[in-house]
Design a protein around this motif. Sequence first.
Motif, PDB file in Angstrom:
ATOM      1  N   ILE A 204       0.842  -1.204   0.000  1.00  0.00           N
ATOM      2  CA  ILE A 204       0.000   0.000   0.000  1.00  0.00           C
ATOM      3  C   ILE A 204       0.873   1.249   0.000  1.00  0.00           C
ATOM      4  N   LEU A 205       1.946   1.242   0.786  1.00  0.00           N
ATOM      5  CA  LEU A 205       2.854   2.384   0.819  1.00  0.00           C
ATOM      6  C   LEU A 205       3.546   2.582  -0.526  1.00  0.00           C
ATOM      7  N   GLY A 206       3.944   1.484  -1.177  1.00  0.00           N
ATOM      8  CA  GLY A 206       4.577   1.574  -2.493  1.00  0.00           C
ATOM      9  C   GLY A 206       3.634   2.117  -3.546  1.00  0.00           C
ATOM     10  N   VAL A 207       2.373   1.675  -3.517  1.00  0.00           N
ATOM     11  CA  VAL A 207       1.378   2.184  -4.474  1.00  0.00           C
ATOM     12  C   VAL A 207       1.108   3.660  -4.214  1.00  0.00           C
ATOM     13  N   ALA A 208       1.016   4.049  -2.935  1.00  0.00           N
ATOM     14  CA  ALA A 208       0.777   5.459  -2.596  1.00  0.00           C
ATOM     15  C   ALA A 208       1.937   6.340  -3.069  1.00  0.00           C
ATOM     16  N   ALA A 209       3.175   5.872  -2.891  1.00  0.00           N
ATOM     17  CA  ALA A 209       4.337   6.641  -3.344  1.00  0.00           C
ATOM     18  C   ALA A 209       4.343   6.748  -4.866  1.00  0.00           C
ATOM     19  N   PHE A 210       4.006   5.651  -5.552  1.00  0.00           N
ATOM     20  CA  PHE A 210       3.943   5.659  -7.017  1.00  0.00           C
ATOM     21  C   PHE A 210       2.913   6.678  -7.507  1.00  0.00           C
ATOM     22  N   VAL A 211       1.725   6.649  -6.923  1.00  0.00           N
ATOM     23  CA  VAL A 211       0.669   7.590  -7.323  1.00  0.00           C
ATOM     24  C   VAL A 211       1.079   9.023  -7.007  1.00  0.00           C
ATOM     25  N   GLY A 212       1.689   9.225  -5.838  1.00  0.00           N
ATOM     26  CA  GLY A 212       2.124  10.568  -5.448  1.00  0.00           C
ATOM     27  C   GLY A 212       3.176  11.140  -6.396  1.00  0.00           C
ATOM     28  N   PHE A 213       4.171  10.331  -6.741  1.00  0.00           N
ATOM     29  CA  PHE A 213       5.207  10.804  -7.667  1.00  0.00           C
ATOM     30  C   PHE A 213       4.634  11.039  -9.063  1.00  0.00           C
ATOM     31  N   CYS A 214       3.704  10.199  -9.496  1.00  0.00           N
ATOM     32  CA  CYS A 214       3.079  10.408 -10.812  1.00  0.00           C
ATOM     33  C   CYS A 214       2.289  11.718 -10.834  1.00  0.00           C
ATOM     34  N   ILE A 215       1.529  11.968  -9.781  1.00  0.00           N
ATOM     35  CA  ILE A 215       0.762  13.211  -9.714  1.00  0.00           C
ATOM     36  C   ILE A 215       1.703  14.412  -9.690  1.00  0.00           C
ATOM     37  N   LEU A 216       2.781  14.341  -8.911  1.00  0.00           N
ATOM     38  CA  LEU A 216       3.745  15.444  -8.851  1.00  0.00           C
ATOM     39  C   LEU A 216       4.381  15.695 -10.215  1.00  0.00           C
ATOM     40  N   GLY A 217       4.789  14.622 -10.889  1.00  0.00           N
ATOM     41  CA  GLY A 217       5.394  14.779 -12.211  1.00  0.00           C
ATOM     42  C   GLY A 217       4.434  15.400 -13.213  1.00  0.00           C
ATOM     43  N   LEU A 218       3.185  14.943 -13.195  1.00  0.00           N
ATOM     44  CA  LEU A 218       2.191  15.503 -14.118  1.00  0.00           C
ATOM     45  C   LEU A 218       1.857  16.950 -13.772  1.00  0.00           C
ATOM     46  N   MET A 219       1.833  17.273 -12.470  1.00  0.00           N
ATOM     47  CA  MET A 219       1.589  18.666 -12.082  1.00  0.00           C
ATOM     48  C   MET A 219       2.704  19.576 -12.592  1.00  0.00           C
ATOM     49  N   ILE A 220       3.937  19.137 -12.461  1.00  0.00           N
ATOM     50  CA  ILE A 220       5.072  19.948 -12.916  1.00  0.00           C
ATOM     51  C   ILE A 220       5.012  20.143 -14.428  1.00  0.00           C
TER      52      ILE A 220
ATOM     53  N   LYS B 204       9.273  20.474 -18.283  1.00  0.00           N
ATOM     54  CA  LYS B 204       8.794  19.214 -18.856  1.00  0.00           C
ATOM     55  C   LYS B 204       9.809  18.093 -18.665  1.00  0.00           C
ATOM     56  N   ILE B 205      11.076  18.401 -18.814  1.00  0.00           N
ATOM     57  CA  ILE B 205      12.115  17.387 -18.606  1.00  0.00           C
ATOM     58  C   ILE B 205      12.143  16.957 -17.144  1.00  0.00           C
ATOM     59  N   PHE B 206      12.049  17.914 -16.236  1.00  0.00           N
ATOM     60  CA  PHE B 206      12.050  17.595 -14.803  1.00  0.00           C
ATOM     61  C   PHE B 206      10.838  16.735 -14.431  1.00  0.00           C
ATOM     62  N   GLY B 207       9.670  17.071 -14.965  1.00  0.00           N
ATOM     63  CA  GLY B 207       8.476  16.272 -14.717  1.00  0.00           C
ATOM     64  C   GLY B 207       8.610  14.863 -15.272  1.00  0.00           C
ATOM     65  N   ALA B 208       9.206  14.745 -16.449  1.00  0.00           N
ATOM     66  CA  ALA B 208       9.410  13.424 -17.052  1.00  0.00           C
ATOM     67  C   ALA B 208      10.391  12.593 -16.229  1.00  0.00           C
ATOM     68  N   VAL B 209      11.421  13.228 -15.692  1.00  0.00           N
ATOM     69  CA  VAL B 209      12.381  12.509 -14.844  1.00  0.00           C
ATOM     70  C   VAL B 209      11.679  11.983 -13.585  1.00  0.00           C
ATOM     71  N   ILE B 210      10.803  12.776 -13.008  1.00  0.00           N
ATOM     72  CA  ILE B 210      10.061  12.330 -11.827  1.00  0.00           C
ATOM     73  C   ILE B 210       9.146  11.159 -12.179  1.00  0.00           C
ATOM     74  N   LEU B 211       8.508  11.202 -13.338  1.00  0.00           N
ATOM     75  CA  LEU B 211       7.653  10.087 -13.767  1.00  0.00           C
ATOM     76  C   LEU B 211       8.470   8.812 -13.982  1.00  0.00           C
ATOM     77  N   VAL B 212       9.630   8.941 -14.598  1.00  0.00           N
ATOM     78  CA  VAL B 212      10.490   7.772 -14.812  1.00  0.00           C
ATOM     79  C   VAL B 212      10.956   7.214 -13.467  1.00  0.00           C
ATOM     80  N   TYR B 213      11.282   8.100 -12.536  1.00  0.00           N
ATOM     81  CA  TYR B 213      11.681   7.662 -11.200  1.00  0.00           C
ATOM     82  C   TYR B 213      10.556   6.885 -10.517  1.00  0.00           C
ATOM     83  N   ALA B 214       9.318   7.357 -10.671  1.00  0.00           N
ATOM     84  CA  ALA B 214       8.177   6.672 -10.063  1.00  0.00           C
ATOM     85  C   ALA B 214       8.026   5.262 -10.629  1.00  0.00           C
ATOM     86  N   VAL B 215       8.163   5.126 -11.934  1.00  0.00           N
ATOM     87  CA  VAL B 215       8.021   3.813 -12.571  1.00  0.00           C
ATOM     88  C   VAL B 215       9.163   2.891 -12.140  1.00  0.00           C
ATOM     89  N   LEU B 216      10.391   3.398 -12.115  1.00  0.00           N
ATOM     90  CA  LEU B 216      11.529   2.575 -11.701  1.00  0.00           C
ATOM     91  C   LEU B 216      11.405   2.142 -10.243  1.00  0.00           C
TER      92      LEU B 216
END
Length: 77
Positions: free
Chosen positions: A19-35, A51-63
């Motif tokens: 649950i914590l991992g899913v919450a962190a994944f969703v949180g980082f995805c939302i942050l990346g999309l907001m940026i 846009k590059i910074f947001g994409a890096v955050i999204l890639v970090y969330a997936v990894l």
Amino acid sequence: MLLNDNGKQKSPKRRFLLILGVAAFVGFCILGLMIIFWDKFPLQLPSTQRKIFGAVILVYAVLRFSRYLKKSPDDEE
């Protein structure tokens, strides 16, 4: 119910970490999309860098989430 591959129920610790991992994944995805898409986000960067910074955050969330899903030998119960 959350089940292991062998049909046993997951321990409360495993369930909480999932649950914590899913919450962190969703949180980082939302942050990346907001940026990327929120123009009034309080971050003073040019559009391309934002846009590059947001994409890096999204890639970090997936990894991060994919590393969590990998099964380690310690998790075998």
